[in-house]
Motif scaffolding. Sequence first.
Motif, PDB file in Angstrom:
ATOM      1  N   CYS A   1     -10.667  14.675   8.296  1.00  0.00           N
ATOM      2  CA  CYS A   1      -9.778  14.085   7.280  1.00  0.00           C
ATOM      3  C   CYS A   1      -9.643  14.909   6.006  1.00  0.00           C
ATOM      4  O   CYS A   1      -8.826  14.579   5.149  1.00  0.00           O
ATOM      5  CB  CYS A   1     -10.228  12.670   6.933  1.00  0.00           C
ATOM      6  SG  CYS A   1     -11.759  12.597   5.962  1.00  0.00           S
ATOM      7  N   GLY A   2     -10.457  15.955   5.840  1.00  0.00           N
ATOM      8  CA  GLY A   2     -10.341  16.820   4.664  1.00  0.00           C
ATOM      9  C   GLY A   2     -11.127  16.388   3.441  1.00  0.00           C
ATOM     10  O   GLY A   2     -11.096  17.060   2.418  1.00  0.00           O
ATOM     11  N   THR A   3     -11.861  15.287   3.513  1.00  0.00           N
ATOM     12  CA  THR A   3     -12.653  14.836   2.370  1.00  0.00           C
ATOM     13  C   THR A   3     -13.721  15.874   2.032  1.00  0.00           C
ATOM     14  O   THR A   3     -14.397  16.390   2.919  1.00  0.00           O
ATOM     15  CB  THR A   3     -13.338  13.492   2.691  1.00  0.00           C
ATOM     16  OG1 THR A   3     -12.319  12.506   2.907  1.00  0.00           O
ATOM     17  CG2 THR A   3     -14.257  13.027   1.570  1.00  0.00           C
ATOM     18  N   GLU A   4     -13.875  16.191   0.745  1.00  0.00           N
ATOM     19  CA  GLU A   4     -14.916  17.115   0.308  1.00  0.00           C
ATOM     20  C   GLU A   4     -16.274  16.436   0.441  1.00  0.00           C
ATOM     21  O   GLU A   4     -16.494  15.373  -0.125  1.00  0.00           O
ATOM     22  CB  GLU A   4     -14.675  17.541  -1.143  1.00  0.00           C
ATOM     23  CG  GLU A   4     -13.417  18.356  -1.318  1.00  0.00           C
ATOM     24  CD  GLU A   4     -13.175  18.776  -2.759  1.00  0.00           C
ATOM     25  OE1 GLU A   4     -13.737  18.162  -3.692  1.00  0.00           O
ATOM     26  OE2 GLU A   4     -12.401  19.734  -2.953  1.00  0.00           O
ATOM     27  N   LEU A   5     -17.189  17.055   1.197  1.00  0.00           N
ATOM     28  CA  LEU A   5     -18.468  16.433   1.513  1.00  0.00           C
ATOM     29  C   LEU A   5     -19.676  17.148   0.925  1.00  0.00           C
ATOM     30  O   LEU A   5     -20.581  16.507   0.402  1.00  0.00           O
ATOM     31  CB  LEU A   5     -18.644  16.350   3.031  1.00  0.00           C
ATOM     32  CG  LEU A   5     -17.589  15.562   3.796  1.00  0.00           C
ATOM     33  CD1 LEU A   5     -17.777  15.760   5.298  1.00  0.00           C
ATOM     34  CD2 LEU A   5     -17.658  14.091   3.420  1.00  0.00           C
ATOM     35  N   PHE A   6     -19.732  18.468   1.039  1.00  0.00           N
ATOM     36  CA  PHE A   6     -20.877  19.268   0.608  1.00  0.00           C
ATOM     37  C   PHE A   6     -20.372  20.527  -0.084  1.00  0.00           C
ATOM     38  O   PHE A   6     -19.222  20.909   0.109  1.00  0.00           O
ATOM     39  CB  PHE A   6     -21.740  19.683   1.816  1.00  0.00           C
ATOM     40  CG  PHE A   6     -22.288  18.539   2.617  1.00  0.00           C
ATOM     41  CD1 PHE A   6     -23.488  17.938   2.259  1.00  0.00           C
ATOM     42  CD2 PHE A   6     -21.619  18.070   3.730  1.00  0.00           C
ATOM     43  CE1 PHE A   6     -23.996  16.885   3.001  1.00  0.00           C
ATOM     44  CE2 PHE A   6     -22.118  17.014   4.482  1.00  0.00           C
ATOM     45  CZ  PHE A   6     -23.315  16.418   4.114  1.00  0.00           C
ATOM     46  N   THR A   7     -21.248  21.170  -0.855  1.00  0.00           N
ATOM     47  CA  THR A   7     -20.892  22.468  -1.426  1.00  0.00           C
ATOM     48  C   THR A   7     -21.939  23.494  -1.018  1.00  0.00           C
ATOM     49  O   THR A   7     -23.052  23.149  -0.611  1.00  0.00           O
ATOM     50  CB  THR A   7     -20.795  22.444  -2.974  1.00  0.00           C
ATOM     51  OG1 THR A   7     -22.108  22.400  -3.524  1.00  0.00           O
ATOM     52  CG2 THR A   7     -19.961  21.272  -3.473  1.00  0.00           C
ATOM     53  N   SER A   8     -21.572  24.747  -1.157  1.00  0.00           N
ATOM     54  CA  SER A   8     -22.498  25.831  -0.830  1.00  0.00           C
ATOM     55  C   SER A   8     -23.688  25.848  -1.782  1.00  0.00           C
ATOM     56  O   SER A   8     -24.736  26.406  -1.452  1.00  0.00           O
ATOM     57  CB  SER A   8     -21.770  27.173  -0.872  1.00  0.00           C
ATOM     58  OG  SER A   8     -21.190  27.378  -2.145  1.00  0.00           O
ATOM     59  N   LYS A   9     -23.568  25.220  -2.943  1.00  0.00           N
ATOM     60  CA  LYS A   9     -24.676  25.172  -3.908  1.00  0.00           C
ATOM     61  C   LYS A   9     -25.854  24.372  -3.366  1.00  0.00           C
ATOM     62  O   LYS A   9     -26.994  24.609  -3.753  1.00  0.00           O
ATOM     63  CB  LYS A   9     -24.216  24.575  -5.233  1.00  0.00           C
ATOM     64  CG  LYS A   9     -23.212  25.436  -5.960  1.00  0.00           C
ATOM     65  CD  LYS A   9     -22.691  24.753  -7.200  1.00  0.00           C
ATOM     66  CE  LYS A   9     -21.590  25.585  -7.819  1.00  0.00           C
ATOM     67  NZ  LYS A   9     -20.885  24.862  -8.875  1.00  0.00           N
ATOM     68  N   GLU A  10     -25.597  23.399  -2.493  1.00  0.00           N
ATOM     69  CA  GLU A  10     -26.653  22.573  -1.913  1.00  0.00           C
ATOM     70  C   GLU A  10     -27.035  23.024  -0.506  1.00  0.00           C
ATOM     71  O   GLU A  10     -27.884  22.414   0.123  1.00  0.00           O
ATOM     72  CB  GLU A  10     -26.233  21.097  -1.884  1.00  0.00           C
ATOM     73  CG  GLU A  10     -26.156  20.452  -3.247  1.00  0.00           C
ATOM     74  CD  GLU A  10     -24.850  20.744  -3.977  1.00  0.00           C
ATOM     75  OE1 GLU A  10     -23.809  20.977  -3.300  1.00  0.00           O
ATOM     76  OE2 GLU A  10     -24.851  20.761  -5.219  1.00  0.00           O
ATOM     77  N   LYS A  11     -26.415  24.082  -0.012  1.00  0.00           N
ATOM     78  CA  LYS A  11     -26.711  24.586   1.334  1.00  0.00           C
ATOM     79  C   LYS A  11     -27.956  25.469   1.261  1.00  0.00           C
ATOM     80  O   LYS A  11     -28.145  26.211   0.311  1.00  0.00           O
ATOM     81  CB  LYS A  11     -25.532  25.389   1.869  1.00  0.00           C
ATOM     82  CG  LYS A  11     -25.634  25.751   3.339  1.00  0.00           C
ATOM     83  CD  LYS A  11     -24.316  26.374   3.806  1.00  0.00           C
ATOM     84  CE  LYS A  11     -24.298  26.561   5.299  1.00  0.00           C
ATOM     85  NZ  LYS A  11     -25.140  27.647   5.773  1.00  0.00           N
ATOM     86  N   PHE A  12     -28.811  25.366   2.259  1.00  0.00           N
ATOM     87  CA  PHE A  12     -30.003  26.209   2.285  1.00  0.00           C
ATOM     88  C   PHE A  12     -30.331  26.617   3.714  1.00  0.00           C
ATOM     89  O   PHE A  12     -29.853  26.014   4.677  1.00  0.00           O
ATOM     90  CB  PHE A  12     -31.194  25.505   1.617  1.00  0.00           C
ATOM     91  CG  PHE A  12     -31.755  24.336   2.378  1.00  0.00           C
ATOM     92  CD1 PHE A  12     -32.904  24.481   3.146  1.00  0.00           C
ATOM     93  CD2 PHE A  12     -31.161  23.077   2.316  1.00  0.00           C
ATOM     94  CE1 PHE A  12     -33.444  23.396   3.844  1.00  0.00           C
ATOM     95  CE2 PHE A  12     -31.689  21.996   3.005  1.00  0.00           C
ATOM     96  CZ  PHE A  12     -32.833  22.157   3.773  1.00  0.00           C
ATOM     97  N   ASP A  13     -31.113  27.668   3.838  1.00  0.00           N
ATOM     98  CA  ASP A  13     -31.519  28.177   5.147  1.00  0.00           C
ATOM     99  C   ASP A  13     -32.729  27.405   5.651  1.00  0.00           C
ATOM    100  O   ASP A  13     -33.842  27.607   5.181  1.00  0.00           O
ATOM    101  CB  ASP A  13     -31.860  29.669   5.056  1.00  0.00           C
ATOM    102  CG  ASP A  13     -30.644  30.533   4.785  1.00  0.00           C
ATOM    103  OD1 ASP A  13     -29.542  30.174   5.256  1.00  0.00           O
ATOM    104  OD2 ASP A  13     -30.792  31.562   4.114  1.00  0.00           O
TER     105      ASP A  13
END
Length: 152
Positions: free
Chosen positions: A64-76
């Motif tokens: 649906c295109g809703t913004e869910l997460f950002t790369s700032k909260e992404k981790f390995d």
Amino acid sequence: MSTPEKSDLTTTAANPAAGRSDEDWRQELTPEEYHVLRQAGTERPYTGEYWDTHTAGVYNCRACGTELFTSKEKFDSHCGWPSFWAPLAEGRVRYIHDRTLGMDRIEVRCANCDSHLGHVFEGEGYGTPTDQRYCINSVSLKLVPAADDTSA
């Protein structure tokens, strides 16, 4: 972790995605997207588009295109799927107690269209601000790179 109870989504002008029929979803999504997003399937680890991506940007719901997460909260997390320590904002995702496959987990769904995204786990010892790992299927997401990102 405080997780809301399963709620019923209703079709409103603000939430047209919830009113799509199963046939509409089948026509809009690839078979793999449909399996994961609408049937709560899981892609194989280390095969998805974003499991090892470090591009700055926003991850939207592929359905649906809703913004869910950002790369700032992404981790390995090295688990084979994209991992985030928090969603973009409160209310972007919803939680369901999932007891399928003999496991006791918390399923994460898009709050707008009710598509399956993955699961959230906590207490695994990752050095993140929330001690949570949102383990999300790549096929559930669409990365919109930041305008100034040059790492792609």
